[in-house]
Design a protein around this motif. Sequence first.
Motif, PDB file in Angstrom:
ATOM      1  N   PRO A   1      35.411  37.313  47.391  1.00  0.00           N
ATOM      2  CA  PRO A   1      35.536  37.726  45.848  1.00  0.00           C
ATOM      3  C   PRO A   1      35.572  38.764  45.809  1.00  0.00           C
ATOM      4  O   PRO A   1      36.364  39.288  44.399  1.00  0.00           O
ATOM      5  N   TYR A   2      36.169  39.861  46.430  1.00  0.00           N
ATOM      6  CA  TYR A   2      36.437  41.024  45.858  1.00  0.00           C
ATOM      7  C   TYR A   2      38.362  40.999  45.966  1.00  0.00           C
ATOM      8  O   TYR A   2      38.261  41.645  44.283  1.00  0.00           O
ATOM      9  N   TYR A   3      38.847  40.891  46.546  1.00  0.00           N
ATOM     10  CA  TYR A   3      40.377  40.114  45.475  1.00  0.00           C
ATOM     11  C   TYR A   3      39.824  39.546  44.277  1.00  0.00           C
ATOM     12  O   TYR A   3      40.747  40.081  43.243  1.00  0.00           O
TER      13      TYR A   3
ATOM     14  N   ALA B   1      37.851  39.617  42.420  1.00  0.00           N
ATOM     15  CA  ALA B   1      36.989  40.358  41.424  1.00  0.00           C
ATOM     16  C   ALA B   1      38.239  41.617  40.629  1.00  0.00           C
ATOM     17  O   ALA B   1      38.340  42.063  39.464  1.00  0.00           O
ATOM     18  N   ALA B   2      39.251  41.927  41.631  1.00  0.00           N
ATOM     19  CA  ALA B   2      40.610  43.045  41.552  1.00  0.00           C
ATOM     20  C   ALA B   2      41.653  42.517  40.309  1.00  0.00           C
ATOM     21  O   ALA B   2      41.395  43.217  39.377  1.00  0.00           O
ATOM     22  N   PHE B   3      41.733  41.239  40.499  1.00  0.00           N
ATOM     23  CA  PHE B   3      42.601  40.323  40.484  1.00  0.00           C
ATOM     24  C   PHE B   3      41.596  40.209  38.716  1.00  0.00           C
ATOM     25  O   PHE B   3      42.614  40.194  37.880  1.00  0.00           O
TER      26      PHE B   3
END
Lengths: 115, 433
Positions: B410-412, B414-416
Amino acid sequence: MARSSSKDAQDLFRALWSAYAATPTNLKIIDLYVLFAVFTALIQVVYMALVGSFPFNSFLSGVLSCVGTAVLAVCLRIQVNKENKEFKDLAPERAFADFVLCNLVLHLVIMNFLG
Amino acid sequence: MSKLILLFLALIPLLCSSFSPETPSDRRVLVLLDDFALKSSHSLFFNSLKSRGFDLHFHLADDPKIALQRYGQYLFDALILFSPTIERFGGSVDAAAILDFVDSGHDLVVAADSNASDLIREIATECGVDFDEDPAALVVDHSGYAVSATEGDHTLIASDDFIKSDVILGSKKIEAPVLFQGIGHSLNPTNSLVLKVLSASPSAFSANPKSKVTTPPSLTGSSISLVSVIQARNNARILISGSLSMFSNRFFRSGVQKAGSPIKHEKSGNEQFLNELSKWVFHERGHLKAVNVQHHKVGEANEPAIYRINDNLEYSVEVYEWSGSAWEPYVADDVQVQFYMMSPYVLKTLSTDGKGRYFTSFKVPDVYGVFQFKVEYEKLGYTSLSLAKQIPVRPFRHNEYERFIPAAYPYYGAAFSMMAGFFVFTAVHLYSK
């Protein structure tokens, strides 16, 4: 009294909404962008609360990218807003160029810290 | 000339065909007797030993020429003491020499009797067995005695309270009770090396049959052991019996009927009991060796010098049992291996292929350090196996971690998505009015 206070709230809300409708379209687009960023940040925080903070660096990186994006977008909105007397002499292209450069640096840092 | 002497000296070890780790059965046995009449009165027992290939050397116990060792080499592989009345051995043999003999891994058979001397009692005490202190006491059993033509004083008892162990007493059940007439002994309950092979019945007690019993006897019931064995930590085996007449031809051939039982057996169980027990004492049964420890990663054949955490590995060892003449594969389902560092992180029971090879596979735990593959096998009646092989375990190298952590997707994302949003936003912002 209850009925009048709820009526006051409704009136307040309607006044705010009609005032907001008067803002220029490009500012509304920036506001939408900020909302998107904050909403993504909230999703990540809820996920972390559920699952735990195991790759903490990834969590921080994700949240920081959202928060940093929101902050930079707000800066752009302030500088581009024609009604803002403080930035009357600043060209909107200059503001946009600052915004783009800062975002580039932000995303570079995010990619490094993401793991 | 000197070369010839050197060659001769080099050949001497080959000329010895005695006890060695490759052939653990004893060969040369020194038998110390009170008098040579025992040679004929106990001939059945001695002949059965001779027929199994033992080389018996008979001597009187006070013969001044007997010696257990000469120039640091032991002359015999095992010692049988059928001399209960001996006060002092002849030659260079004494209690300390006998105990050194046992400490060096050799076997011992001691038979005491109603007139056992202090020396024999002392040897037994050093081995872990305490005879009754009263020198005139015999084991008396008024309800487990052997029925005979004359009404005796019930010191001849018939006992069938055997230890339950196929390896010590053989797989064939001993049908008839065993005749016994002599002194009883007790074992210290905290001693884990002694075993009661033949116990007295609960109605037995140890007292002087000729005098009235005024105080309660110190040894009573099933805690009286008539025949005990000790397996020392160096795998030397000691047999201690309270009766010398138990080994005699008279008892071997006699019929037996236990008091209170209607069955009259034609032949007592003495011969089968003592023959099977002597097989165990002289390492013809229950002697194990473990060889050929191997371990490797699953899928590879060579043994690595270091493992990594979360590796899958295979461990194998071969265990053989000495059958008296050759090494046979040992088959059991309770051999276990530990992956040990201060405490066993992994404990697995090894499976066997029936031909002596024991193997298992497991995953290295998520802890790094220096581990040992430990096999500690101690089964009743068998020699103990104690193997340890050290192996280090390292943590992941920096490039052995997983590249993308599934929990962080999920964090990957969100960043992308922020980057994509930024790109879309710039396009919209530039080209809108």
